[in-house]
Design an enzyme around this catalytic site. Sequence first.
Site, short mmCIF file in Angstrom:
data_model
loop_
_atom_site.label_atom_id
_atom_site.label_comp_id
_atom_site.label_asym_id
_atom_site.label_seq_id
_atom_site.Cartn_x
_atom_site.Cartn_y
_atom_site.Cartn_z
N GLY A 103 22.78 -35.62 34.56
CA GLY A 103 22.19 -34.82 33.49
C GLY A 103 22.90 -33.49 33.38
O GLY A 103 23.81 -33.19 34.17
N SER A 104 22.49 -32.70 32.41
CA SER A 104 23.23 -31.46 32.12
C SER A 104 23.03 -30.40 33.22
O SER A 104 23.97 -29.66 33.54
CB SER A 104 22.80 -30.90 30.76
OG SER A 104 21.40 -30.74 30.70
N ASP B 10 19.25 -32.64 42.07
CA ASP B 10 19.14 -33.45 40.85
C ASP B 10 18.19 -32.76 39.87
O ASP B 10 17.32 -31.97 40.27
CB ASP B 10 18.62 -34.85 41.21
CG ASP B 10 18.94 -35.90 40.15
OD1 ASP B 10 19.36 -35.52 39.04
OD2 ASP B 10 18.75 -37.10 40.43
N ALA C 212 15.39 -32.99 36.43
CA ALA C 212 14.16 -33.73 36.14
C ALA C 212 13.78 -33.51 34.69
O ALA C 212 14.18 -32.52 34.06
CB ALA C 212 13.03 -33.28 37.05
N LYS D 222 11.74 -38.71 35.84
CA LYS D 222 13.19 -38.69 35.74
C LYS D 222 13.67 -39.92 34.97
O LYS D 222 12.93 -40.88 34.82
CB LYS D 222 13.83 -38.67 37.13
CG LYS D 222 13.75 -37.29 37.78
CD LYS D 222 14.53 -37.21 39.09
CE LYS D 222 15.96 -37.63 38.99
NZ LYS D 222 16.79 -36.95 37.96
N GLY E 206 15.63 -39.52 31.95
CA GLY E 206 16.01 -39.21 30.57
C GLY E 206 17.48 -39.54 30.33
O GLY E 206 17.87 -39.94 29.23
N GLY E 207 18.27 -39.38 31.38
CA GLY E 207 19.70 -39.71 31.27
C GLY E 207 20.01 -41.14 31.67
O GLY E 207 21.18 -41.53 31.72
N GLU F 107 19.49 -42.59 41.08
CA GLU F 107 18.90 -41.29 41.47
C GLU F 107 17.80 -41.48 42.51
O GLU F 107 17.70 -40.71 43.46
CB GLU F 107 18.34 -40.57 40.24
CG GLU F 107 19.43 -40.07 39.30
CD GLU F 107 18.88 -39.48 38.01
OE1 GLU F 107 19.56 -38.62 37.44
OE2 GLU F 107 17.80 -39.89 37.56
N LYS G 143 10.53 -27.48 32.07
CA LYS G 143 10.22 -28.80 32.63
C LYS G 143 8.96 -28.79 33.50
O LYS G 143 8.50 -29.85 33.92
CB LYS G 143 11.41 -29.30 33.47
CG LYS G 143 12.76 -29.31 32.74
CD LYS G 143 12.82 -30.42 31.72
CE LYS G 143 14.18 -30.53 31.03
NZ LYS G 143 15.24 -31.07 31.84
C1 5RP Z 1 18.87 -38.43 34.41
C2 5RP Z 1 17.79 -37.51 34.76
C3 5RP Z 1 18.02 -36.07 34.51
O1 5RP Z 1 17.96 -35.40 35.72
C4 5RP Z 1 16.99 -35.54 33.58
O2 5RP Z 1 17.05 -36.29 32.38
C5 5RP Z 1 17.20 -34.06 33.27
O3 5RP Z 1 18.37 -33.89 32.52
P1 5RP Z 1 18.86 -32.44 32.06
O4 5RP Z 1 19.28 -31.71 33.28
O5 5RP Z 1 20.01 -32.74 31.12
O6 5RP Z 1 17.71 -31.76 31.36
O7 5RP Z 1 16.75 -37.88 35.26
O8 5RP Z 1 18.51 -39.77 34.61
#
Ligand code: 5RP
Length: 233
Positions: free
Chosen positions: A29-30, A83, A85, A96, A98-99, A105, A123
């Site tokens: 994720g970002s 990581d 979330a 978790k 979203g990506g 993970e 978040k």
């Molecule tokens: C990927 C995830 C990411 O950690 C989650 O989507 C958060 O992403 P971001 O840092 O881009 O907000 O669970 O599977």
Amino acid sequence: MSEDPAKFNAARAALDFIDDGMIVGLGTGSTSASFVRQLGERVRGGLRVKGVPTSEATRNLAEQVGVPLLEISQVTSIDVDVDGADEIDPQFRLIKGGGGALLREKIVAAASTRMVVIADSSKWVETLGAFALPVEVTRFGFALTQARIHEALRATGCAGDEVVLRVSGKANEPVITDGGNYILDADAKRIPNADELGEALKQIAGVVEHGLFLGLAQTVILGTPSSAEVKSR
Ligand code: 5RP
């Protein structure tokens, strides 16, 4: 690349949990990408760590910025996993995926002595569920699995019960995970019994893994544009 300052600050604070010689889980994720880039800078400055990536995207980034990597098959434990979330509640329970990387993970988080979650402060939620819960499922029989997940949401008192196949691109093709599976997004709206829902999802044939991370995170770092708050339990 322009960085989101809140994500950057959360990621920077996570560097305090990294010591020389550690094996580090690298999230997806970002916000995790910001961490990997900053870790790469430290490595170029002499820090010796080895990373275990949670996705092919993170593997590529880590290689670009010079973080040495280990395969998951080469480790028996991981010192710290950093990581992102999609949601975090006051008990440090997470949504978790979203990506789309939730399976790897979760395997990496579960193998880690400490999981440090990094996120911008938006978040943090009182109750999980406004963010649709990602569930990784086998492609075979996914519509049946989708119906069972719908029932599990209802049976565990969730406020919403819609479950949709994640698609992307102009052609609306199903998203395929690094593990070759589909993602179903379960729009629970509000999850009053996260433990119960997690158990119910694990019982469904066809569910590979779900995005509820329960009892895995020890530290949460919430970034704002000017600072980062570290919460540990
Ligand atoms: C990927 C995830 C990411 O950690 C989650 O989507 C958060 O992403 P971001 O840092 O881009 O907000 O669970 O599977």
